[in-house]
Design a protein around this motif. Structure first.
Motif, mmCIF file in Angstrom:
data_model
loop_
_atom_site.group_PDB
_atom_site.id
_atom_site.type_symbol
_atom_site.label_atom_id
_atom_site.label_comp_id
_atom_site.label_asym_id
_atom_site.label_seq_id
_atom_site.Cartn_x
_atom_site.Cartn_y
_atom_site.Cartn_z
ATOM 1 N N ILE A 3 -10.879 -22.340 32.683
ATOM 2 C CA ILE A 3 -9.917 -21.256 32.815
ATOM 3 C C ILE A 3 -8.550 -21.806 32.413
ATOM 4 C CG2 ILE A 3 -8.771 -19.693 34.418
ATOM 5 C CD1 ILE A 3 -11.335 -19.721 36.077
ATOM 6 N N LYS A 4 -7.924 -21.114 31.481
ATOM 7 C CA LYS A 4 -6.633 -21.575 30.983
ATOM 8 C C LYS A 4 -5.613 -20.457 31.177
ATOM 9 C CE LYS A 4 -4.276 -23.337 26.920
ATOM 10 N NZ LYS A 4 -4.362 -23.585 25.494
ATOM 11 N N ALA A 5 -4.705 -20.670 32.068
ATOM 12 C CA ALA A 5 -3.656 -19.682 32.306
ATOM 13 C C ALA A 5 -2.440 -20.048 31.463
ATOM 14 C CB ALA A 5 -3.287 -19.658 33.780
ATOM 15 N N GLU A 6 -1.959 -19.074 30.698
ATOM 16 C CA GLU A 6 -0.803 -19.318 29.855
ATOM 17 C C GLU A 6 0.441 -18.792 30.565
ATOM 18 O OE1 GLU A 6 0.612 -17.818 25.572
ATOM 19 O OE2 GLU A 6 -1.317 -18.839 25.622
ATOM 20 N N HIS A 7 1.375 -19.648 30.724
ATOM 21 C CA HIS A 7 2.595 -19.295 31.431
ATOM 22 C C HIS A 7 3.520 -18.496 30.510
ATOM 23 C CE1 HIS A 7 6.322 -19.933 33.749
ATOM 24 N NE2 HIS A 7 5.482 -20.051 34.780
ATOM 25 N N GLU A 8 4.413 -17.715 31.087
ATOM 26 C CA GLU A 8 5.362 -16.921 30.313
ATOM 27 C C GLU A 8 6.255 -17.811 29.450
ATOM 28 O OE1 GLU A 8 9.276 -14.119 31.052
ATOM 29 O OE2 GLU A 8 8.045 -14.734 32.748
ATOM 30 N N MET A 9 6.548 -19.008 29.950
ATOM 31 C CA MET A 9 7.384 -19.947 29.213
ATOM 32 C C MET A 9 6.742 -20.316 27.870
ATOM 33 S SD MET A 9 8.625 -23.770 30.339
ATOM 34 C CE MET A 9 6.947 -24.345 30.449
ATOM 35 N N HIS A 10 5.420 -20.450 27.845
ATOM 36 C CA HIS A 10 4.726 -20.803 26.613
ATOM 37 C C HIS A 10 4.833 -19.680 25.584
ATOM 38 C CE1 HIS A 10 2.551 -23.547 29.482
ATOM 39 N NE2 HIS A 10 3.031 -24.375 28.565
ATOM 40 N N ARG A 12 7.299 -17.486 25.350
ATOM 41 C CA ARG A 12 8.673 -17.481 24.838
ATOM 42 C C ARG A 12 8.900 -18.645 23.884
ATOM 43 N NH1 ARG A 12 12.521 -17.731 29.548
ATOM 44 N NH2 ARG A 12 10.719 -18.382 30.732
ATOM 45 N N ARG A 13 8.347 -19.787 24.206
ATOM 46 C CA ARG A 13 8.508 -20.954 23.341
ATOM 47 C C ARG A 13 7.824 -20.720 21.999
ATOM 48 N NH1 ARG A 13 6.585 -26.203 26.071
ATOM 49 N NH2 ARG A 13 8.359 -25.741 27.410
ATOM 50 N N LEU A 14 6.645 -20.089 22.028
ATOM 51 C CA LEU A 14 5.936 -19.806 20.782
ATOM 52 C C LEU A 14 6.738 -18.860 19.908
ATOM 53 C CD1 LEU A 14 3.393 -19.978 19.010
ATOM 54 C CD2 LEU A 14 2.517 -18.012 20.274
ATOM 55 N N SER A 15 7.284 -17.808 20.490
ATOM 56 C CA SER A 15 8.063 -16.868 19.679
ATOM 57 C C SER A 15 9.332 -17.532 19.143
ATOM 58 C CB SER A 15 8.413 -15.617 20.479
ATOM 59 O OG SER A 15 9.264 -15.939 21.557
ATOM 60 N N ARG A 16 9.937 -18.403 19.926
ATOM 61 C CA ARG A 16 11.123 -19.136 19.462
ATOM 62 C C ARG A 16 10.756 -20.077 18.323
ATOM 63 N NH1 ARG A 16 13.156 -22.100 24.137
ATOM 64 N NH2 ARG A 16 13.523 -20.024 24.955
ATOM 65 N N ASN A 17 9.622 -20.746 18.437
ATOM 66 C CA ASN A 17 9.183 -21.661 17.379
ATOM 67 C C ASN A 17 8.868 -20.909 16.089
ATOM 68 O OD1 ASN A 17 9.467 -23.882 18.993
ATOM 69 N ND2 ASN A 17 7.306 -23.998 19.556
ATOM 70 N N ILE A 18 8.252 -19.743 16.213
ATOM 71 C CA ILE A 18 7.947 -18.939 15.032
ATOM 72 C C ILE A 18 9.244 -18.478 14.373
ATOM 73 C CG2 ILE A 18 6.964 -16.740 14.258
ATOM 74 C CD1 ILE A 18 4.720 -17.202 16.314
ATOM 75 N N GLY A 19 10.204 -18.041 15.175
ATOM 76 C CA GLY A 19 11.495 -17.620 14.626
ATOM 77 C C GLY A 19 12.206 -18.757 13.914
ATOM 78 N N LEU A 20 12.209 -19.924 14.527
ATOM 79 C CA LEU A 20 12.850 -21.082 13.908
ATOM 80 C C LEU A 20 12.130 -21.482 12.623
ATOM 81 C CD1 LEU A 20 15.009 -23.271 14.076
ATOM 82 C CD2 LEU A 20 13.430 -24.626 15.439
ATOM 83 N N GLY A 21 10.815 -21.392 12.627
ATOM 84 C CA GLY A 21 10.051 -21.702 11.419
ATOM 85 C C GLY A 21 10.387 -20.752 10.284
ATOM 86 N N LEU A 22 10.540 -19.463 10.596
ATOM 87 C CA LEU A 22 10.902 -18.493 9.566
ATOM 88 C C LEU A 22 12.309 -18.745 9.027
ATOM 89 C CD1 LEU A 22 9.421 -15.212 11.084
ATOM 90 C CD2 LEU A 22 8.558 -16.533 9.152
#
Length: 53
Positions: A3-10, A12-22
């Protein structure tokens, strides 16, 4: 089954990383485009000087 629970922080970090990559891809494309324009300008002075005469 793990069972893998994904935290809200992850999320937000993913969306920030995608934005920075773009942003980085856009910057690289801008620098590449400017380089191509500058290099092509160097190889066309004969054509522009003949057109002016």
């Amino acid at each position: 089954m793990a069972i893998k629970a994904e935290h809200e922080m992850h999320k937000r970090r993913l969306s920030r990383n995608i934005g920075l990559g773009l942003v980085l891809v856009g910057f690289v494309a801008l620098v590449y485009g400017l380089t191509v324009a500058k290099v092509s300008e160097l190889y066309q002075p004969e054509a522009t000087s003949e057109a002016g005469q």
